[in-house]
Scaffold this active site. Structure first.
Site, PDB file in Angstrom:
ATOM      1  CB  ALA A 157      -0.935  -0.009   1.212  1.00 10.24           C
ATOM      2  CG  ASP A 158       4.272   1.652   2.690  1.00 15.05           C
ATOM      3  OD1 ASP A 158       4.325   0.629   1.983  1.00 15.05           O
ATOM      4  OD2 ASP A 158       4.961   1.797   3.723  1.00 15.05           O
ATOM      5  CB  CYS A 159       5.579   0.291  -2.192  1.00 16.04           C
ATOM      6  SG  CYS A 159       6.547  -0.386  -0.828  1.00 16.04           S
TER       7      CYS A 159
END
Ligand code: LAN
Length: 727
Positions: A453-455
């Site tokens: 998700a954060d990547c």
């Protein structure tokens, strides 16, 4: 930027293997693990700079100005940016040492041994050098490079060292055996070690907690079906069930036979009552002790194992094999991580054979995990941190609006990010419990095909920032629908509590943690929500909305609100924020502040004040901040012996929160300026990465990225004239 964008492999010079071997002689004094266990990633940096015709690291100042002559923050920033971009690879990404954990290299070595894959003499020598360099004074190895000796580290790395050619009568080996003896021998090795040693033939499957492949036949609505586990726990459990079901054992060579006595000094291997050791775990290793529920399940599975129905076992094995093949295919034989890569390869060897096309595809991706620094060759924690480091590097450079001087490099970075997006869902998504992958970015490369998700959000933010600055790559800006796909994925991953998990929406309750079978880690059973991930997603969604205000606007606003509600609940009474994926409270604070700043809600001012007060209370006399990985374990701020990269995170948080104590901020900035080397680099210090609560991991580019980012934020927010801060 080709189809293998970001792939990193180290190869010995074909020209002269002898030279390569000599380069890894342990007496190389350039690296002194006693003073600092961290390598400074010297080989890669040397190559990247000299290939570009730049002076080798640490030699000449890049702008002909020694540190003392840097009059302003802007000067320091320029040198920092120049140094950072000098490390970029030709295909536009940032590569770096992603080592640290000490349970990965043995997996690869045991895998190569039992499958008879020849790593080659230079590689074996370089791996052994690494082990020698990091053996502790008492003969042990730890869980990770800063940790004290553990049974998992010592027994596995001892076995690996012996397989790599360390002689039995060498003092280093003897010392290690006395350590093992003092702990009662490898019978108390944690679960994963029990499995690896069983595969090697130096532990007995009878002493492994049952992991029946029939688990895959259960309906997935059962909460304890592994499909509901965190993907890393699931993907490690998968090959274990198959190897357990097959009771796979490699060739019983004289060396393995000898290890049967070496790993259990003073004990007769044949007389060990293996079943008694299933739950026997060395106290030095324990982070998550077995719970009563776990013991009960283990007893039930043990009882089942005695009656195991052959046709069910066969069906379970077939299900596990199909799943293994799917993971290999979906990840282009890279696999989700280094643990299942090595295990899956053993499975592929056992079920498809050494000459199968599938096994050869696996062999072709082994080198993706091998990385060389001045301390030798390690197995990395992932197939690299390509996308992650690149997204951060880009944002750091863009922060102060000084990208124009490095426009060609930024364009290459954009092209790399462009090539790294996962364009489609992986094959067999539904059948094998995968979430959508379309539009996501991974931590490493597109080949890995496990978006995070954060990547995804950092990749998107970096790409948007580059496009806004006019730095699109060769193929121009990303088409709008590629951003739409990314945002659809991010929205789909949001957890019910409003926060964001890592790879998949949370699938089970936190009670599953009581079934955690990996004694050395904490909080690994489900995909929890994290401050960092939630903040990155809030920022990514908000920036997307700035550019494409019409796309799913209502859902995005609602998702951000729910995310913010999660963030607000995470602040601890002392004003701190716990970071889970880097060390630790400084990292958490930076993310929390950025989320709050993005949401721009005046009611959150009190949260920011408390954050600033907490950070200021931890500032050191030298103006910097430094925490050790123990902060993550103990969940309390633990001061490091010296200030570190955390200074940059603390500064970013303070600047973002508009901390009124400008003097404190200036002192932090001065610390960064003073620690910058004459060629614009920053010193390599303690571990700043962490995972699963207990295991440190290196992010060698952070030492360059975050100081640049923090100085950029300082210069931008306090405007350039004001940033004339004499060093
Ligand atoms: C990573 C690396 C990146 C990291 C961030 C993106 C920084 C984080 O914000 C989210 C979680 C994530 C993706 C992450 C999860 C756990 C990983 C994959 C690792 C720390 C790299 C290695 C680790 C993996 C679990 C190591 C193998 C060990 C096992 C316990 C299976």
């Amino acid at each position: 930027v080709g189809p293998l964008a970001g792939r990193q492999t180290w190869r010995p010079h074909a020209r002269d293997d002898e030279d390569t071997l000599r380069a890894f002689e342990p007496e190389d004094k350039a690296f002194n693990p006693v003073k600092n266990p961290h390598a400074a990633d010297k080989l890669l940096r040397y190559q990247m700079r000299t290939q570009k015709g730049l002076p080798a690291p640490g030699t000449t100042p890049s702008r002909g100005a020694a540190a003392a002559a840097r009059a302003t923050v802007v000067d320091a920033l320029r040198d920092g940016i120049d140094h950072l971009v000098s490390l970029q690879t030709p295909d536009g990404h940032w590569a770096g040492d992603y080592g640290g954990p000490f349970f990965l290299l043995p997996g690869f070595v045991i895998m190569a041994y039992v499958t008879a894959v020849d790593l080659g003499a230079p590689t074996r020598s370089a791996l052994l050098t690494y082990l020698r360099n990091h053996q502790q004074a008492d003969g042990s190895w730890g869980l990770h490079l800063e940790g004290p000796g553990t049974m998992l580290g010592t027994a596995l790395n001892y076995a690996a060292a012996r397989l790599l050619g360390m002689a039995k009568d060498e003092p280093a080996a003897a010392l290690s055996r006395s350590w093992l003896k003092a702990q009662g021998g490898a019978v108390s090795i944690p679960a994963w070690g029990k499995v690896w040693l069983s595969v090697l033939g130096a532990y007995d499957w009878e002493g492994v907690n049952p992991v029946p492949p029939e688990l895959w036949l259960l309906p997935t609505w059962l909460p304890f079906h592994p499909a509901n586990f965190w993907c890393h726990a699931r993907m490690v459990a998968l090959p274990m069930t198959a190897l357990y079901g097959a009771r796979f054992i490699g060739p019983l060579s004289p060396l393995v036979t000898s290890l049967r006595s070496e790993l259990y000094p003073g004990t007769d291997y044949a007389s060990i009552r293996w079943a008694d050791h299933r739950l026997n775990i060395c106290p030095l290793d324990l982070y998550s002790p077995h719970t009563p529920l776990f013991k009960l399940v283990s007893w039930v599975l043990g009882a089942y194992e005695r009656v195991a129905v052959p046709f069910l076992r066969r069906a379970g094995m077939a299900a596990a094999q199909a799943y293994l093949d799917a993971e290999d295919l979906q990840s282009n034989y890279v696999c989700i991580g280094p643990v299942n890569k090595a295990f899956n390869m053993v499975c592929c060897f056992a079920f498809h054979g050494p000459d199968s096309a599938l096994f050869r595809k696996h062999v072709a991706r082994v080198r993706d995990y091998l990385y060389v620094c001045e301390d030798g060759m390690r197995v990395q924690g992932y197939g690299g941190s390509q996308l992650w480091d690149t997204s951060f590097a880009v944002q750091a450079v863009c922060e102060a609006g000084m990208g124009a001087s490095v426009a060609p490099q930024l364009r290459r970075a954009h092209a790399f990010i462009d090539a790294s997006q996962v364009r489609d869902d992986v094959p067999l998504t539904k059948e094998f419990h995968r979430d959508t992958a379309r539009g996501g970015w991974t931590f490493s490369t597109a080949d890995n095909a496990w978006p995070v998700a954060d990547c995804t959000c950092e990749g998107m933010r970096a790409s948007l920032a580059l496009e806004a600055g006019g730095f699109a790559g060769e193929d121009g800006e990303l088409a709008a629908n590629r951003y739409f796909a990314a945002v659809n994925l991010v929205l789909a991953y949001q957890n019910a509590d409003g926060g964001w998990p890592t790879y998949e929406r949370e699938r089970g309750g936190s009670w599953l943690e009581s079934l955690n079978p990996a004694e050395v880690f904490g909080d690994i059973m489900i995909d929890y929500s994290y401050i960092e991930l939630t903040s990155a997603c809030i920022q990514g969604l908000a920036e997307f909305q700035g550019r494409f205000p019409g796309h799913r606007a209502a859902q995005i606003s609602k998702a951000i609100d729910r995310g913010m509600a999660f963030i607000r609940r995470q602040q601890r009474p002392d004003g701190s924020w716990y970071g889970s994926w880097a060390v630790c409270f400084t990292y958490g604070a930076w993310f929390a502040v950025e989320a709050i700043r993005t949401a721009g809600n005046a009611d959150d001012a009190a949260l920011l004040d408390r954050t600033c007060a907490f950070l200021l209370s931890k500032q050191r006399d030298d103006g910097g901040w430094g925490e050790t990985y123990l902060s993550c374990l103990k969940k309390e701020y633990c001061d490091a012996p010296s200030s570190n990269v955390q200074t940059a995170w603390a500064l970013l948080a303070l600047i973002g929160a508009q901390c009124p104590d400008r003097d404190a901020v200036a002192r932090g900035v001065r610390f960064l300026l003073a620690s910058q080397t004459k060629d614009g680099d920053f010193p390599q210090q303690q571990t700043v990465g962490i995972f699963n609560r207990s295991c440190g991991i290196s992010y060698s580019n952070y030492r360059n990225i975050f100081p640049v980012w923090a100085l950029g934020a300082y210069a931008r927010r306090y405007d350039f004239q004001d940033a004339t801060l004499v060093g």
